[in-house]
Enzyme design. Structure first.
Site, short mmCIF file in Angstrom:
data_model
loop_
_atom_site.label_atom_id
_atom_site.label_comp_id
_atom_site.label_asym_id
_atom_site.label_seq_id
_atom_site.Cartn_x
_atom_site.Cartn_y
_atom_site.Cartn_z
N SER A 59 0.86 -1.18 0.00
CA SER A 59 0.00 0.00 0.00
C SER A 59 0.90 1.23 0.00
O SER A 59 1.73 1.38 -0.89
CB SER A 59 -0.95 -0.03 1.21
OG SER A 59 -1.87 1.04 1.14
N THR A 60 0.79 2.09 1.00
CA THR A 60 1.56 3.34 1.03
C THR A 60 3.05 3.07 0.95
O THR A 60 3.59 2.30 1.74
CB THR A 60 1.24 4.13 2.31
OG1 THR A 60 -0.16 4.22 2.47
CG2 THR A 60 1.85 5.52 2.26
N HIS A 80 -2.47 -1.02 -3.59
CA HIS A 80 -3.62 -0.15 -3.42
C HIS A 80 -3.44 1.11 -4.28
O HIS A 80 -2.55 1.91 -4.02
CB HIS A 80 -3.79 0.26 -1.94
CG HIS A 80 -4.05 -0.90 -1.04
ND1 HIS A 80 -3.85 -0.84 0.32
CD2 HIS A 80 -4.50 -2.16 -1.29
CE1 HIS A 80 -4.17 -2.00 0.87
NE2 HIS A 80 -4.56 -2.83 -0.10
N ASP A 84 -4.21 -5.00 5.62
CA ASP A 84 -4.53 -5.81 4.46
C ASP A 84 -3.34 -6.68 4.08
O ASP A 84 -2.21 -6.20 3.96
CB ASP A 84 -4.93 -4.92 3.28
CG ASP A 84 -5.41 -5.72 2.08
OD1 ASP A 84 -5.94 -6.83 2.29
OD2 ASP A 84 -5.26 -5.23 0.94
#
Length: 348
Positions: free
Chosen positions: A162-163, A188, A284
């Site tokens: 993600s990030t 993401h 996640d």
């Protein structure tokens, strides 16, 4: 101490909106709202903000040039404010390469519906940025695996992030040789951005990188990226693995979801899979990685020091889902060593 935030945007309306959002948060302090890079430079020097929200498209000096100069002179966590267009996607990915932590789309002015959700998203990203670790741009370095001795098609690598993940994934894939095992990826990212991101990776990497369309047979030397609005699922088809795209609801708060990808690998590839969970906010992928490990897969988590945000890997490590915890700089070789030596790795 409140998070000191500087807003940089040439639109007076956007500056006003972001200023109001920030001023309404008890743990944030708006230190300034700059209309261009020249004013922003002075405000950075004067107020030393903890986080900057930065518009990409500005007159005189655009956001990318300002970001590049600032990250050398005064490294500061930056959340980019981007248009959701192909041109905007390309510029946003470039900003992440230059050191921006994350991005949000420009708000739709005059659209009351969804504004509360936008407020929640941007304040969450500002808080995350304030506690992030600034990444070092990927340096070109030769992998020790000029070509793998392993050339089979039965192994598959699953990767989630993600990030901070766009750069982490790039770092790993850039050091995979042409005949590396098939790799499936969930990052993401909004629709459209994944198309541009896959195209950029394909230019940089020896392996072929593409956005998944559904129905593809997994092939060595190829990586497949989940589209920004679909879950990527790996299914067994005789002796082969194939990709299916799912329009099911969000899982673990996301679509595409890393948990969905990892759960499908646990169920359909088992010990023939390698799971890799990289930097990102939230959890996640943590449960899915545990499922993979319990089905015999070797699993890797990026270590805290090299993560932009040590969220998803941290949860996975706490669940005992990681076979190995590895710095980003040595992760590609660690994955390939595992596959070359004993196929599915040594258990911890």
């Amino acid at each position: 101490m409140p998070i000191k935030v500087l807003v940089v945007d040439d639109s007076a309306l956007i500056r006003q909106l972001l200023s109001e959002i920030i001023n309404n948060e008890a743990d944030m302090l708006l230190v300034g709202a700059a209309p261009d890079a020249f004013v922003a430079k002075k405000m950075v020097q004067e107020f030393k903000p903890n986080v900057i929200t930065l518009d990409i498209e500005m007159p005189k000096v655009d956001g990318l040039r300002f970001l590049e100069v600032m990250m050398k002179a005064c490294p500061t966590p930056v959340v980019m404010v981007s248009t959701l267009t192909e041109k905007g996607a390309d510029a946003t990915l470039r900003s992440l390469e230059l050191g921006a932590v994350d991005f949000v789309p420009k708000p739709k002015l005059g659209v009351a519906q969804g504004m509360e959700e936008y407020r929640s998203v941007i304040t969450e990203k500002i808080r995350m940025a304030a506690h992030s670790t600034l990444s070092v741009p990927t340096q070109s370095r030769a992998s020790q695996h000029a070509a793998m001795r392993y050339t089979g098609s039965e192994k598959v690598i699953g990767m989630g992030a993600s990030t901070g993940g766009t750069e982490a994934i790039k770092d790993v894939l850039m050091h995979f040789p042409k005949n590396a095992p098939a790799t499936v990826i969930t990052q993401h990212m909004p629709p459209g951005f994944t198309t541009t991101y896959a195209r950029r990776l394909n230019i940089l990497c020896e392996i072929e990188v593409s956005e998944a369309k559904g129905g593809e047979r997994l092939l060595p030397g190829h990586a497949y990226l989940a589209p920004g609005d679909k879950h990527l699922v790996v299914e067994r088809s005789g002796a082969d693995y194939r990709i299916a795209l799912s329009d099911a609801p969000r899982e673990s708060g996301h679509k595409p979801s890393v948990d969905v990808l990892f759960n499908s690998l646990a169920a359909n590839a088992g010990a023939n899979a390698v799971g890799v969970l990289l930097t990102g906010m939230g959890r996640d992928g943590a449960n899915g990685l545990l499922q993979m490990k319990q089905q015999g897969a070797t699993t890797f988590c990026q270590d805290e020091k090299s993560c932009v945000v040590f969220g998803m890997p941290k949860v996975a490590i706490e669940l005992n889902a990681a076979s190995y915890v590895t710095p980003l700089a040595s992760l590609a070789d660690a994955i390939l060593d595992t596959l070359e030596s004993i196929g599915v790795g040594t258990r911890l």
